[in-house]
Design a protein around this motif. Structure first.
Motif, PDB file in Angstrom:
ATOM      1  N   GLY A   1     -13.584  -2.933  -2.436  1.00 48.01           N
ATOM      2  CA  GLY A   1     -12.846  -1.759  -1.989  1.00 48.01           C
ATOM      3  C   GLY A   1     -11.506  -1.642  -2.682  1.00 48.01           C
ATOM      4  O   GLY A   1     -11.055  -0.549  -3.031  1.00 48.01           O
TER       5      GLY A   1
ATOM      6  N   PRO B   1     -17.043  -0.355  -8.575  1.00 47.49           N
ATOM      7  CA  PRO B   1     -17.575  -1.299  -7.601  1.00 47.49           C
ATOM      8  C   PRO B   1     -18.770  -2.045  -8.190  1.00 47.49           C
ATOM      9  O   PRO B   1     -19.360  -1.602  -9.173  1.00 47.49           O
ATOM     10  CB  PRO B   1     -17.996  -0.393  -6.440  1.00 47.49           C
ATOM     11  CG  PRO B   1     -18.269   0.929  -7.074  1.00 47.49           C
ATOM     12  CD  PRO B   1     -17.310   1.047  -8.216  1.00 47.49           C
TER      13      PRO B   1
ATOM     14  N   ASP C   1     -16.738   8.793  -3.926  1.00 54.07           N
ATOM     15  CA  ASP C   1     -16.285   7.479  -3.500  1.00 54.07           C
ATOM     16  C   ASP C   1     -16.121   7.449  -1.989  1.00 54.07           C
ATOM     17  O   ASP C   1     -15.760   8.459  -1.365  1.00 54.07           O
ATOM     18  CB  ASP C   1     -14.952   7.129  -4.162  1.00 54.07           C
ATOM     19  CG  ASP C   1     -15.077   6.950  -5.672  1.00 54.07           C
ATOM     20  OD1 ASP C   1     -16.149   6.498  -6.120  1.00 54.07           O
ATOM     21  OD2 ASP C   1     -14.111   7.276  -6.393  1.00 54.07           O
TER      22      ASP C   1
ATOM     23  N   ASP D   1     -19.835   1.816  -1.693  1.00 59.34           N
ATOM     24  CA  ASP D   1     -18.511   2.238  -2.157  1.00 59.34           C
ATOM     25  C   ASP D   1     -18.562   3.506  -2.987  1.00 59.34           C
ATOM     26  O   ASP D   1     -17.545   4.198  -3.127  1.00 59.34           O
ATOM     27  CB  ASP D   1     -17.861   1.124  -2.985  1.00 59.34           C
ATOM     28  CG  ASP D   1     -17.423  -0.047  -2.125  1.00 59.34           C
ATOM     29  OD1 ASP D   1     -17.005   0.197  -0.978  1.00 59.34           O
ATOM     30  OD2 ASP D   1     -17.509  -1.192  -2.585  1.00 59.34           O
TER      31      ASP D   1
ATOM     32  N   ARG E   1     -23.102  -2.026  -4.569  1.00 50.48           N
ATOM     33  CA  ARG E   1     -22.286  -1.147  -3.737  1.00 50.48           C
ATOM     34  C   ARG E   1     -22.288   0.289  -4.268  1.00 50.48           C
ATOM     35  O   ARG E   1     -21.510   1.118  -3.834  1.00 50.48           O
ATOM     36  CB  ARG E   1     -20.847  -1.665  -3.669  1.00 50.48           C
ATOM     37  CG  ARG E   1     -20.701  -3.083  -3.128  1.00 50.48           C
ATOM     38  CD  ARG E   1     -20.869  -3.136  -1.641  1.00 50.48           C
ATOM     39  NE  ARG E   1     -19.848  -2.370  -0.936  1.00 50.48           N
ATOM     40  CZ  ARG E   1     -19.836  -2.176   0.384  1.00 50.48           C
ATOM     41  NH1 ARG E   1     -20.816  -2.664   1.126  1.00 50.48           N
ATOM     42  NH2 ARG E   1     -18.876  -1.484   0.950  1.00 50.48           N
TER      43      ARG E   1
END
Length: 532
Positions: A21, A30, A211, A235, A34
């Motif tokens: 993150g 990411p 995102d 993500d 993810r």
């Protein structure tokens, strides 16, 4: 020593999501597990979900915006941005309080000023919104989180409308964006939803990137359709534009993509043989295919010419041309979708099978005399292009001079709202699809709005009797009377033909088996999904 290694490894695993993150917040990429990679059915060309009713723009809108209510998997309205609401005994005064923690992507708190401006813009554009808006006498803020909506007459579908997932959705925007002229598209993309639009990585024709919004606070309820907690477990979501079906199929098989929203039906046998790939239906209502004529200009300003389309087209031929294997489609002449509460086919018995001579007669009676008919379509969405080719062939058989113009889908959808004469950049006909969730109800079915003010969906048919019946349905109490009026409305629509129903299809999607948590909803959404 071994125990120390295990403890350090466990600690590392715990902080990986945090590091991912952080990297994303700093503009990094990411890790692959993810990122959800999706091949959507079309490229994103329009960013404003209140300006057009195009499905890909609606999907985009649901990523970054929210609405006051949302439909669950049974198409029932549930609170989304709203925390509490009430209605007066006479049904005229509705009070809504926003839930806490709502913030736009730029950090501003969502206030009732934003909500009221957004609803007014939506009511000026959308079929559902305009019907509700016609009964809104006033909307006033009580404070930053509470506002009142006062109606001139009761409306039986207030929360259903405020949670609409069809047509132009009631997306809540910042006040400065929502104050844009409803006839102009906005280009900003600042919502309060679970994803943020990554404009820097957007490359038209190639990819669209979203995102995870780290500041988003989901509802506490489990996800159900579009309702409940919109918990994001990845993500980033990337939409990768792959018009070539073979390339998309290969990418799904190798794991380069995770989801193919609308796989080519002729490739499904290949995909279903792979254990690492799952093929499923997104919802039980399917999709309605339709032929939409332009009722502003001859010959389709005459209902006899529109009825000729029904007698000329063979549903089985059109659907087989567009969708292939009959296990995925069915004949259906119900405007409000076969298999639903209002899915009557009354009045359509005469053209259940083609009658070319009757079609030619109706065309002559309408005054048609061989004028060029501009039929716009695209092969970017292959079933639409193939259906258009079959329909064009059917219409040529009854003597219609069809000019089939094939463009990219973005050009088609920007041309549809144009009211220019066909000879000056306008059009006479197009083929499209609409979700069963959109078409199953007289309030939300964008094609059966025949109001004569010219604010209805592209094609702009006008019929006062159909509108009288639709209004009576919407005012009727739930039960037998509402069902009776729905059938009467179906009979009238079958006679005046705002569009030709071409059939009904269950459009499957395909995903990698390690992708879990897909939700049954009117359109595909990407919260609640995990990559194992």
């Amino acid at each position: 020593m071994a125990l120390g290694h295990l403890r350090r490894a466990a600690a590392a695993l715990l902080i990986l999501p945090v590091l991912a993150g952080t990297a994303l917040a700093q503009g990094g990429d990411p890790p692959p597990n993810r990122v959800l990679r999706v091949v959507p059915h079309a490229d994103l060309r329009t960013l404003d979900p209140v300006s057009v009713s195009v499905v890909i723009t609606r999907m985009h809108g649901l990523m970054i915006y929210e609405s006051l209510f949302a439909w669950d998997s049974q198409l029932r309205a549930q609170p989304q941005m709203v925390g509490e609401h009430s209605v007066s005994p006479d049904g005229l005064v509705w009070r809504f309080t926003l839930r806490e923690g709502l913030r736009f992507h730029d950090g501003q708190a969502v206030t009732t000023r934003d909500v009221i401006a957004s609803l007014r813009r939506w009511m000026a554009r959308d079929v559902v919104g305009s019907h509700l808006g016609a009964r809104v006498a006033a909307m006033e803020a009580v404070d930053d989180r509470t506002f009142e909506m006062r109606l001139s007459r009761p409306h039986a579908f207030v929360t259903y409308a405020l949670g609409s997932a069809v047509g132009q959705i009631p997306a809540i925007m910042r006040e400065q964006d929502a104050q844009t002229d409803p006839s102009r598209q906005i280009s900003t993309t600042v919502g309060s939803g679970p994803f943020r639009f990554n404009r820097e990585r957007w490359l038209s024709g190639q990819r669209v990137v979203y995102d995870r919004n780290p500041d988003y606070v989901p509802r506490a309820e489990p996800a159900d359709g579009l309702a409940g907690g919109r918990v994001v477990n990845v993500d980033r979501v990337e939409w990768l534009i792959m018009p070539d079906a073979a390339s998309a199929a290969a990418a799904l098989q190798t794991g380069e993509i995770d989801i193919w929203e609308q796989p080519a039906l002729d490739l499904l046998p290949v995909l279903t043989r792979r254990r690492e790939i799952q093929v499923d239906r997104l919802n039980t209502l399917g999709t309605q295919s339709m032929l939409r004529p332009n009722s502003l200009f001859p010959p389709f300003n005459d209902p006899r010419a529109r009825l000729a389309l029904a007698y000329a087209t063979d549903q089985a031929e059109v659907m087989a041309g567009g969708w292939g294997d009959e296990r995925w489609w069915r004949r259906c002449d119900a405007y409000f979708v076969c298999g639903t509460a209002y899915g009557s086919e009354a009045g359509a018995e005469g053209y259940a099978r083609p009658n070319l001579e009757r079609a030619r007669q109706l065309l002559r009676e309408s005054g048609y005399n061989g004028e060029r008919m501009v039929f716009i379509t695209s092969t970017d969405i292959p079933p639409i292009g193939r259906m258009a080719e079959v329909v064009a062939s059917n219409l040529r058989q009854i003597g219609m001079n069809v000019d089939l113009q094939v463009n990219d889908w973005g050009t088609v959808i920007t041309r549809q709202p144009r009211r220019d004469p066909p000879s000056q950049g306008g059009w006479n006909l197009f083929v499209t699809n609409a979700s069963g969730a959109t078409m199953q109800h007289p309030l939300t079915n964008i094609g059966t709005d025949m109001s004569c003010e010219g604010r209805n969906w592209s094609g702009w048919p006008c019929d006062e009797e159909a509108e009288r019946l639709r209004a009576a349905f919407l005012d009727a109490p739930e039960g037998a009377e509402r069902t009776r009026l729905a059938e009467a409305l179906q009979r009238r629509l079958a006679e005046v033909q705002p569009y030709r129903v071409l059939g009904q299809v269950d459009v499957p999607y395909a995903r990698r088996a390690n992708v879990q948590g897909m939700l049954a909803a009117p359109v595909m959404v990407f919260w609640n999904i995990r990559k194992q």
